[in-house]
Design an enzyme around this catalytic site. Structure first.
Site, mmCIF file in Angstrom:
data_model
loop_
_atom_site.group_PDB
_atom_site.id
_atom_site.type_symbol
_atom_site.label_atom_id
_atom_site.label_comp_id
_atom_site.label_asym_id
_atom_site.label_seq_id
_atom_site.Cartn_x
_atom_site.Cartn_y
_atom_site.Cartn_z
ATOM 1 N N HIS A 179 45.155 66.202 47.933
ATOM 2 C CA HIS A 179 45.832 67.148 49.027
ATOM 3 C C HIS A 179 44.866 68.394 48.957
ATOM 4 C CE1 HIS A 179 47.864 68.176 45.481
ATOM 5 N NE2 HIS A 179 48.475 69.180 45.832
ATOM 6 N N ASP A 201 44.644 74.814 44.055
ATOM 7 C CA ASP A 201 44.288 74.503 42.692
ATOM 8 C C ASP A 201 43.519 73.189 42.425
ATOM 9 O OD1 ASP A 201 46.795 73.681 43.533
ATOM 10 O OD2 ASP A 201 47.172 72.760 41.551
HETATM 11 ZN ZN LIG Z 1 49.975 70.705 44.989
HETATM 12 ZN ZN LIG Z 2 48.621 71.157 41.919
#
Ligand SMILES: [Zn+2]
Ligand SMILES: [Zn+2]
Length: 315
Positions: free
Chosen positions: A92, A96
């Site tokens: 996704h 991060d």
């Molecule tokens: Zn996430």
């Molecule tokens: Zn994450």
């Protein structure tokens, strides 16, 4: 190159998968399928856990799943040539999981990759990569056209927005994306990798039946985890509402244990560990799961063959 015994091995595994019977009878190609956790952390910039990223080496394929902070450094530490990386798969588009992409893409180019970086990911991946090309236009122009005249193709990106299903198949390696439930972050995927043995990784998700369905028959299941209490104690910048939302978008150790009990992998592994130090993660998991489980650490590798071999970087 695939030997006859490996092909036989594949046929045996296919049967095992269809019947949902976890009988593994061949030792062929045991070292041919290896998963290495490049980064087991999340947004918090601690030195002990780099951002989320997993390297899967299967046959001659070297596939990277997510590209968090420090993934490029970990690959370099492992002496993996950047030119050998087949492609990058994104679960996704949370930062991060993507913040290391410019490093992998451009440092990889500077250090010898002369072909485009291939990227598969959820809707928005093509746009994100196109914007990155714009953002780094100065550097690309200078290195490609003016200064060191690096090969033009290495600065290119081939990005593809994917949907659930088989997204990559080459040289006996199959990558299947499946939808997971990361709250409002839609779409978010987990991936299943089949190459004689079977491995699946969850991406970021709260418990979802779809993961249990797609992970059936896997030897190794790599799953995220959040310890709500430890998280609440360590994150003081969020409001209680923000904290609640974050916790609801992830999986507690008790919930993960229930998932492992239903999937029955030969080995369950935690990665994307929130917060980075969660001393209670195994005791909480044991409330719902009695099977093999490891808490991942950066550079831990798992070899998938007739048996599962875990190597920690300290060993
Ligand atoms: Zn996430
Ligand atoms: Zn994450």
């Amino acid at each position: 190159m695939k030997c006859v015994s490996c092909q036989l091995f594949l046929a045996q595994k296919l049967v095992a998968l269809i019947l949902y019977v976890a009988v593994f009878t061949s030792a062929a190609c045991a070292q041919d399928f290896r998963v290495t956790l490049l980064g087991t952390g999340n947004p918090r910039p601690v030195m002990s856990r780099f951002g989320p990223s997993i390297l899967v080496e299967a046959g001659k394929e070297k596939l990277v799943f997510d590209c968090g902070r420090g993934a490029t450094q970990r690959l370099y530490q492992l002496k993996i040539p950047f030119s050998a990386i087949t492609g990058l798969f994104l679960t996704h588009l949370h930062s991060d999981h993507t913040v290391g992409i410019p490093d992998l893409w451009l440092t990889g180019w500077v250090m010898g990759r002369a072909t485009p970086l291939q990227v598969w990911g959820p809707e928005g991946t093509e746009a994100m990569m196109a914007h990155l090309k714009e953002a780094y236009a100065f550097d690309i122009h200078i290195r490609r056209d003016v200064d060191t005249k690096l090969p033009a193709a290495g600065a290119e990106v081939i990005a593809k927005d994917i949907e659930e299903g088989v997204v990559y198949e080459s040289a006996g390696v199959k990558v299947t994306a499946f939808l997971v439930d990361h709250g409002e972050v839609k779409p978010a995927f987990g991936y299943r990798i089949d190459h004689g043995g079977h491995s699946a990784l969850s991406g970021d998700t709260r418990p979802t039946e779809n993961l249990i369905k797609f992970a059936q028959g896997t030897d190794v299941l790599i799953h995220e985890v959040i310890d709500p209490q430890a998280y609440a104690e360590t994150v003081t910048s969020d409001s209680p509402e923000q904290r609640k939302k974050t916790i609801e978008h992830h999986t507690t150790p008790e919930q993960a244990g229930t998932i492992f009990t239903r999937v029955k992998p030969k080995l369950a592994v935690y990665s994307h560990i929130v917060p980075p130090d969660v001393p209670e993660v195994i005791p909480h998991t044991r409330k719902t799961y009695a099977g093999p489980v490891e808490v991942g650490e950066d550079l831990m590798s798992i070899e998938i063959g007739d048996k599962i071999t875990v190597r920690r970087p300290s060993q």
